[in-house]
Design a protein around this motif. Structure first.
Motif, PDB file in Angstrom:
ATOM      1  N   MET A  63       0.841  -1.193   0.000  1.00 52.50           N
ATOM      2  CA  MET A  63       0.000   0.000   0.000  1.00 52.50           C
ATOM      3  C   MET A  63       0.876   1.243   0.000  1.00 52.50           C
ATOM      4  O   MET A  63       1.885   1.309   0.686  1.00 52.50           O
ATOM      5  N   ALA A  64       0.481   2.265  -0.768  1.00 52.65           N
ATOM      6  CA  ALA A  64       1.253   3.506  -0.886  1.00 52.65           C
ATOM      7  C   ALA A  64       1.234   4.284   0.423  1.00 52.65           C
ATOM      8  O   ALA A  64       0.287   4.220   1.194  1.00 52.65           O
ATOM      9  N   SER A  65       2.275   5.040   0.630  1.00 51.15           N
ATOM     10  CA  SER A  65       2.366   5.899   1.807  1.00 51.15           C
ATOM     11  C   SER A  65       1.250   6.931   1.785  1.00 51.15           C
ATOM     12  O   SER A  65       0.913   7.485   0.744  1.00 51.15           O
ATOM     13  N   VAL A  66       0.681   7.197   2.953  1.00 50.21           N
ATOM     14  CA  VAL A  66      -0.407   8.162   3.050  1.00 50.21           C
ATOM     15  C   VAL A  66       0.092   9.570   2.736  1.00 50.21           C
ATOM     16  O   VAL A  66      -0.656  10.404   2.269  1.00 50.21           O
ATOM     17  N   ASN A  67       1.366   9.838   2.949  1.00 51.93           N
ATOM     18  CA  ASN A  67       1.908  11.186   2.741  1.00 51.93           C
ATOM     19  C   ASN A  67       2.869  11.252   1.557  1.00 51.93           C
ATOM     20  O   ASN A  67       3.837  11.998   1.594  1.00 51.93           O
ATOM     21  N   ARG A  68       2.612  10.518   0.512  1.00 52.16           N
ATOM     22  CA  ARG A  68       3.562  10.488  -0.598  1.00 52.16           C
ATOM     23  C   ARG A  68       3.675  11.806  -1.355  1.00 52.16           C
ATOM     24  O   ARG A  68       4.600  12.006  -2.127  1.00 52.16           O
ATOM     25  N   PHE A  69       2.740  12.757  -1.142  1.00 49.96           N
ATOM     26  CA  PHE A  69       2.823  14.068  -1.784  1.00 49.96           C
ATOM     27  C   PHE A  69       3.140  15.179  -0.797  1.00 49.96           C
ATOM     28  O   PHE A  69       3.014  16.362  -1.128  1.00 49.96           O
ATOM     29  N   GLU A  70       3.575  14.818   0.396  1.00 51.27           N
ATOM     30  CA  GLU A  70       3.931  15.815   1.403  1.00 51.27           C
ATOM     31  C   GLU A  70       5.032  16.724   0.867  1.00 51.27           C
ATOM     32  O   GLU A  70       5.997  16.265   0.262  1.00 51.27           O
ATOM     33  N   GLY A  71       4.838  18.034   1.044  1.00 52.74           N
ATOM     34  CA  GLY A  71       5.810  19.006   0.565  1.00 52.74           C
ATOM     35  C   GLY A  71       5.613  19.406  -0.886  1.00 52.74           C
ATOM     36  O   GLY A  71       6.283  20.302  -1.386  1.00 52.74           O
ATOM     37  N   LYS A  72       4.687  18.763  -1.580  1.00 54.19           N
ATOM     38  CA  LYS A  72       4.401  19.094  -2.976  1.00 54.19           C
ATOM     39  C   LYS A  72       3.246  20.081  -3.050  1.00 54.19           C
ATOM     40  O   LYS A  72       2.387  20.123  -2.179  1.00 54.19           O
ATOM     41  N   VAL A  73       3.234  20.866  -4.123  1.00 55.84           N
ATOM     42  CA  VAL A  73       2.157  21.825  -4.363  1.00 55.84           C
ATOM     43  C   VAL A  73       1.471  21.420  -5.662  1.00 55.84           C
ATOM     44  O   VAL A  73       2.124  21.270  -6.704  1.00 55.84           O
ATOM     45  N   VAL A  74       0.139  21.259  -5.595  1.00 56.46           N
ATOM     46  CA  VAL A  74      -0.636  20.748  -6.720  1.00 56.46           C
ATOM     47  C   VAL A  74      -1.742  21.729  -7.097  1.00 56.46           C
ATOM     48  O   VAL A  74      -2.508  22.169  -6.244  1.00 56.46           O
ATOM     49  N   VAL A  75      -1.818  22.041  -8.388  1.00 58.97           N
ATOM     50  CA  VAL A  75      -2.922  22.820  -8.947  1.00 58.97           C
ATOM     51  C   VAL A  75      -3.726  21.886  -9.839  1.00 58.97           C
ATOM     52  O   VAL A  75      -3.152  21.223 -10.706  1.00 58.97           O
ATOM     53  N   VAL A  76      -5.041  21.841  -9.611  1.00 58.90           N
ATOM     54  CA  VAL A  76      -5.933  21.099 -10.497  1.00 58.90           C
ATOM     55  C   VAL A  76      -6.995  22.080 -10.977  1.00 58.90           C
ATOM     56  O   VAL A  76      -7.794  22.556 -10.180  1.00 58.90           O
ATOM     57  N   THR A  77      -6.962  22.414 -12.270  1.00 55.78           N
ATOM     58  CA  THR A  77      -7.996  23.296 -12.796  1.00 55.78           C
ATOM     59  C   THR A  77      -9.308  22.518 -12.839  1.00 55.78           C
ATOM     60  O   THR A  77      -9.316  21.302 -13.000  1.00 55.78           O
ATOM     61  N   GLY A  78     -10.402  23.227 -12.640  1.00 55.23           N
ATOM     62  CA  GLY A  78     -11.704  22.561 -12.637  1.00 55.23           C
ATOM     63  C   GLY A  78     -11.851  21.585 -11.477  1.00 55.23           C
ATOM     64  O   GLY A  78     -12.465  20.537 -11.621  1.00 55.23           O
ATOM     65  N   SER A  79     -11.292  21.946 -10.328  1.00 57.19           N
ATOM     66  CA  SER A  79     -11.329  21.029  -9.179  1.00 57.19           C
ATOM     67  C   SER A  79     -12.495  21.283  -8.241  1.00 57.19           C
ATOM     68  O   SER A  79     -12.514  20.791  -7.119  1.00 57.19           O
ATOM     69  N   SER A  80     -13.498  22.019  -8.710  1.00 59.28           N
ATOM     70  CA  SER A  80     -14.668  22.261  -7.864  1.00 59.28           C
ATOM     71  C   SER A  80     -15.747  21.198  -8.070  1.00 59.28           C
ATOM     72  O   SER A  80     -16.756  21.198  -7.376  1.00 59.28           O
ATOM     73  N   ALA A  81     -15.536  20.259  -9.006  1.00 57.53           N
ATOM     74  CA  ALA A  81     -16.525  19.222  -9.271  1.00 57.53           C
ATOM     75  C   ALA A  81     -15.878  18.023  -9.971  1.00 57.53           C
ATOM     76  O   ALA A  81     -14.779  18.136 -10.517  1.00 57.53           O
ATOM     77  N   GLY A  82     -16.573  16.908  -9.935  1.00 53.06           N
ATOM     78  CA  GLY A  82     -16.205  15.738 -10.708  1.00 53.06           C
ATOM     79  C   GLY A  82     -14.819  15.178 -10.436  1.00 53.06           C
ATOM     80  O   GLY A  82     -14.367  15.083  -9.292  1.00 53.06           O
ATOM     81  N   ILE A  83     -14.141  14.803 -11.520  1.00 57.47           N
ATOM     82  CA  ILE A  83     -12.811  14.202 -11.430  1.00 57.47           C
ATOM     83  C   ILE A  83     -11.819  15.159 -10.788  1.00 57.47           C
ATOM     84  O   ILE A  83     -10.972  14.757  -9.990  1.00 57.47           O
ATOM     85  N   GLY A  84     -11.909  16.438 -11.119  1.00 59.59           N
ATOM     86  CA  GLY A  84     -11.006  17.427 -10.529  1.00 59.59           C
ATOM     87  C   GLY A  84     -11.158  17.507  -9.023  1.00 59.59           C
ATOM     88  O   GLY A  84     -10.174  17.577  -8.283  1.00 59.59           O
ATOM     89  N   ARG A  85     -12.393  17.477  -8.559  1.00 58.20           N
ATOM     90  CA  ARG A  85     -12.667  17.511  -7.116  1.00 58.20           C
ATOM     91  C   ARG A  85     -12.086  16.274  -6.432  1.00 58.20           C
ATOM     92  O   ARG A  85     -11.408  16.382  -5.413  1.00 58.20           O
TER      93      ARG A  85
END
Length: 123
Positions: A1-23
């Motif tokens: 199983m992947a680490s729960v914090n594998r993106f710790e310290g990373k900054v992520v932008v997801v456009t259209g993240s207010s709904a659906g797949i982006g959310r």
């Protein structure tokens, strides 16, 4: 199983993240430790995503919300500029926002084509 914090310290932008797949994507990145930039046009949906993030115990300092249409170049610039200003970096950008066509516009017109290309490709 992947680490729960594998993106710790990373900054992520997801456009259209207010709904659906982006959310779903933005919630998962945050759950796995990333600082996230939530983007969309509906202030109500954006607030709902922020509420869900806070419910996942994501610290508010790891959340940036940006509202606006990607047809507007100022929104495109704000997404990058405010992300870097707030977090000092940008590690992952997912261009998830897309439109099938411009409302009230002939889908076979150049205006309709341009609107789709601006949001789905150029942004």
């Amino acid at each position: 199983m992947a680490s729960v914090n594998r993106f710790e310290g990373k900054v992520v932008v997801v456009t259209g993240s207010s709904a659906g797949i982006g959310r779903a994507s933005i919630l998962r990145f945050a759950k796995e430790g990333a600082s996230v930039v939530v983007h969309g046009q509906s202030k109500e949906k954006l607030e709902s995503v922020k509420k869900d993030l806070l419910g996942l115990k994501v610290d508010e300092s790891r959340i940036l919300v940006i509202a606006g249409s990607l047809e507007d170049e100022a929104t495109q610039n704000r997404l990058i500029d405010e992300t870097v200003k707030r977090f000092g970096r940008l590690d992952i950008l997912i261009n998830n926002a897309a439109i099938p066509g411009k409302a009230g516009c002939d889908p076979n017109s150049m205006e309709g084509f341009d609107a789709v290309m601006i949001v789905n490709v150029r942004a």
